[in-house]
Design a protein around this motif. Sequence first.
Motif, mmCIF file in Angstrom:
data_model
loop_
_atom_site.group_PDB
_atom_site.id
_atom_site.type_symbol
_atom_site.label_atom_id
_atom_site.label_comp_id
_atom_site.label_asym_id
_atom_site.label_seq_id
_atom_site.Cartn_x
_atom_site.Cartn_y
_atom_site.Cartn_z
ATOM 1 N N PHE A 18 0.999 -1.432 0.121
ATOM 2 C CA PHE A 18 -0.143 -0.046 0.105
ATOM 3 C C PHE A 18 0.953 1.412 -0.308
ATOM 4 C CE2 PHE A 18 0.736 0.957 4.745
ATOM 5 C CZ PHE A 18 0.765 0.333 5.231
ATOM 6 N N HIS A 19 0.070 2.290 -0.606
ATOM 7 C CA HIS A 19 0.637 3.601 -0.579
ATOM 8 C C HIS A 19 0.085 4.873 -0.971
ATOM 9 C CE1 HIS A 19 4.818 5.965 -1.461
ATOM 10 N NE2 HIS A 19 3.416 6.502 -2.756
ATOM 11 N N PRO A 20 0.365 5.930 0.166
ATOM 12 C CA PRO A 20 1.640 6.159 1.094
ATOM 13 C C PRO A 20 1.750 5.467 1.516
ATOM 14 C CG PRO A 20 -0.065 7.707 1.018
ATOM 15 C CD PRO A 20 -1.145 6.883 -0.159
ATOM 16 N N THR A 55 2.597 0.889 -14.893
ATOM 17 C CA THR A 55 2.507 0.997 -15.141
ATOM 18 C C THR A 55 1.979 2.415 -15.730
ATOM 19 O OG1 THR A 55 0.733 0.253 -16.162
ATOM 20 C CG2 THR A 55 2.022 -1.301 -17.112
ATOM 21 N N VAL A 56 1.589 3.197 -16.628
ATOM 22 C CA VAL A 56 0.419 4.409 -16.003
ATOM 23 C C VAL A 56 -0.753 4.451 -15.561
ATOM 24 C CG1 VAL A 56 0.454 7.461 -17.157
ATOM 25 C CG2 VAL A 56 2.740 6.145 -17.421
ATOM 26 N N ALA A 57 -1.434 5.104 -15.009
ATOM 27 C CA ALA A 57 -2.764 4.957 -14.687
ATOM 28 C C ALA A 57 -2.660 6.313 -15.351
ATOM 29 C CB ALA A 57 -2.350 4.130 -13.041
ATOM 30 N N ALA A 58 -2.421 7.311 -14.904
ATOM 31 C CA ALA A 58 -3.131 8.357 -15.230
ATOM 32 C C ALA A 58 -2.096 9.332 -15.555
ATOM 33 C CB ALA A 58 -4.445 8.600 -14.095
ATOM 34 N N PHE A 59 -2.603 10.089 -15.941
ATOM 35 C CA PHE A 59 -1.458 11.161 -16.204
ATOM 36 C C PHE A 59 -1.579 12.665 -16.680
ATOM 37 C CE2 PHE A 59 -0.969 11.859 -20.924
ATOM 38 C CZ PHE A 59 -1.690 11.317 -21.275
ATOM 39 N N GLU A 79 2.473 -7.363 -20.756
ATOM 40 C CA GLU A 79 3.640 -7.953 -20.354
ATOM 41 C C GLU A 79 2.842 -7.655 -18.216
ATOM 42 O OE1 GLU A 79 8.166 -8.608 -18.023
ATOM 43 O OE2 GLU A 79 7.791 -8.615 -19.831
ATOM 44 N N LEU A 80 2.951 -6.387 -17.794
ATOM 45 C CA LEU A 80 2.092 -5.965 -17.042
ATOM 46 C C LEU A 80 0.766 -5.816 -17.257
ATOM 47 C CD1 LEU A 80 4.851 -3.264 -16.551
ATOM 48 C CD2 LEU A 80 5.287 -5.876 -15.679
ATOM 49 N N ALA A 81 0.432 -6.383 -17.344
ATOM 50 C CA ALA A 81 -1.286 -6.196 -17.853
ATOM 51 C C ALA A 81 -2.163 -6.734 -16.940
ATOM 52 C CB ALA A 81 -1.895 -6.028 -19.106
ATOM 53 N N ILE A 134 1.449 5.899 -11.023
ATOM 54 C CA ILE A 134 1.636 4.958 -11.309
ATOM 55 C C ILE A 134 1.553 3.699 -10.399
ATOM 56 C CG2 ILE A 134 4.513 3.552 -11.964
ATOM 57 C CD1 ILE A 134 4.359 6.501 -13.298
ATOM 58 N N GLU A 135 0.861 2.729 -12.119
ATOM 59 C CA GLU A 135 0.408 1.801 -11.084
ATOM 60 C C GLU A 135 1.477 0.753 -10.921
ATOM 61 O OE1 GLU A 135 -3.565 0.122 -12.423
ATOM 62 O OE2 GLU A 135 -2.104 -1.797 -13.001
ATOM 63 N N LEU A 136 1.655 -0.084 -9.555
ATOM 64 C CA LEU A 136 2.650 -0.716 -9.530
ATOM 65 C C LEU A 136 2.539 -2.255 -9.830
ATOM 66 C CD1 LEU A 136 4.739 0.198 -6.349
ATOM 67 C CD2 LEU A 136 4.959 1.199 -8.395
ATOM 68 N N ALA A 137 4.097 -2.619 -10.025
ATOM 69 C CA ALA A 137 3.147 -4.312 -11.227
ATOM 70 C C ALA A 137 3.268 -5.034 -9.696
ATOM 71 C CB ALA A 137 4.903 -4.699 -11.810
ATOM 72 N N GLU A 138 3.360 -5.020 -8.549
ATOM 73 C CA GLU A 138 3.075 -5.579 -7.745
ATOM 74 C C GLU A 138 1.690 -6.062 -7.621
ATOM 75 O OE1 GLU A 138 6.042 -3.880 -7.456
ATOM 76 O OE2 GLU A 138 7.888 -5.541 -7.550
ATOM 77 N N ASP A 139 1.344 -5.091 -7.756
ATOM 78 C CA ASP A 139 -0.695 -4.724 -6.542
ATOM 79 C C ASP A 139 -0.477 -3.723 -7.581
ATOM 80 O OD1 ASP A 139 -2.934 -4.213 -5.303
ATOM 81 O OD2 ASP A 139 -1.213 -5.152 -3.387
ATOM 82 N N HIS A 140 -2.033 -4.114 -8.495
ATOM 83 C CA HIS A 140 -2.370 -3.027 -9.372
ATOM 84 C C HIS A 140 -3.048 -2.175 -8.454
ATOM 85 C CE1 HIS A 140 -1.713 -5.088 -13.324
ATOM 86 N NE2 HIS A 140 -0.743 -5.849 -12.151
ATOM 87 N N ASP A 141 -3.365 -1.874 -7.721
ATOM 88 C CA ASP A 141 -3.895 -1.062 -6.714
ATOM 89 C C ASP A 141 -3.241 0.638 -6.153
ATOM 90 O OD1 ASP A 141 -7.091 -2.013 -6.481
ATOM 91 O OD2 ASP A 141 -6.237 -3.603 -4.781
ATOM 92 N N VAL A 142 -1.865 -0.574 -6.116
ATOM 93 C CA VAL A 142 -1.015 0.846 -5.328
ATOM 94 C C VAL A 142 -0.136 1.514 -6.717
ATOM 95 C CG1 VAL A 142 1.207 0.958 -4.362
ATOM 96 C CG2 VAL A 142 -0.266 -1.277 -3.707
ATOM 97 N N ARG A 143 -1.018 2.976 -6.131
ATOM 98 C CA ARG A 143 -0.645 3.578 -7.264
ATOM 99 C C ARG A 143 0.649 4.889 -6.539
ATOM 100 N NH1 ARG A 143 -5.866 4.554 -10.883
ATOM 101 N NH2 ARG A 143 -5.813 2.576 -12.270
#
Length: 152
Positions: free
Chosen positions: A44-46, A69-73, A150-152, A93-102
């Motif tokens: 989780f983040h922050p 991957t870029v989730a929004a910009f 690959e990360l999707a 940025i959506e982290l590869a390890e956990d798609h809920d973590v940006r």
Amino acid sequence: MMNAYTRPDFRLPPQPTAESAAFWTGGERGKLLVMRCRACGHFFHPPAPVCFRCRSLDVAPEATSGRGTVAAFTVNQQQWLPGLPPPYVVAMIELAEDHDVRVTSNVVDVDPKDLRVGLPVEVFFEEWGEGEDRVWIPLFQPATDTHEGELA
Ligand SMILES: [Zn+2]
């Protein structure tokens, strides 16, 4: 002429807290350190002292791949601060390890025509400050060796 969006040469450095210190200093070892809950396993983040999912206090920073991957910009066009000229990219940025973590950061060294939601990116670090105040700011750039999807 539209150039690739480049790196700001001026920053207001972060002021790490006890919880966020690892996030801001992991770059010294080239690692993006993100809080992870040992009870439920989620990143989780922050950073916070408690897992927002399961309320466990058994949380600690853990190294991630630094890929995502870029989730929004958005592309900032407004000069808010002297020495920080636009345009520059602010992205989630959506982290590869956990798609809920940006992680909110800048994407730099990206050709404007390549910038899009879903763009694979990887972290790198810019060192700022001196002595005890040193921080390693995580920034992102287009991934160099990742195949599309690959990360999707
Ligand atoms: Zn948890």
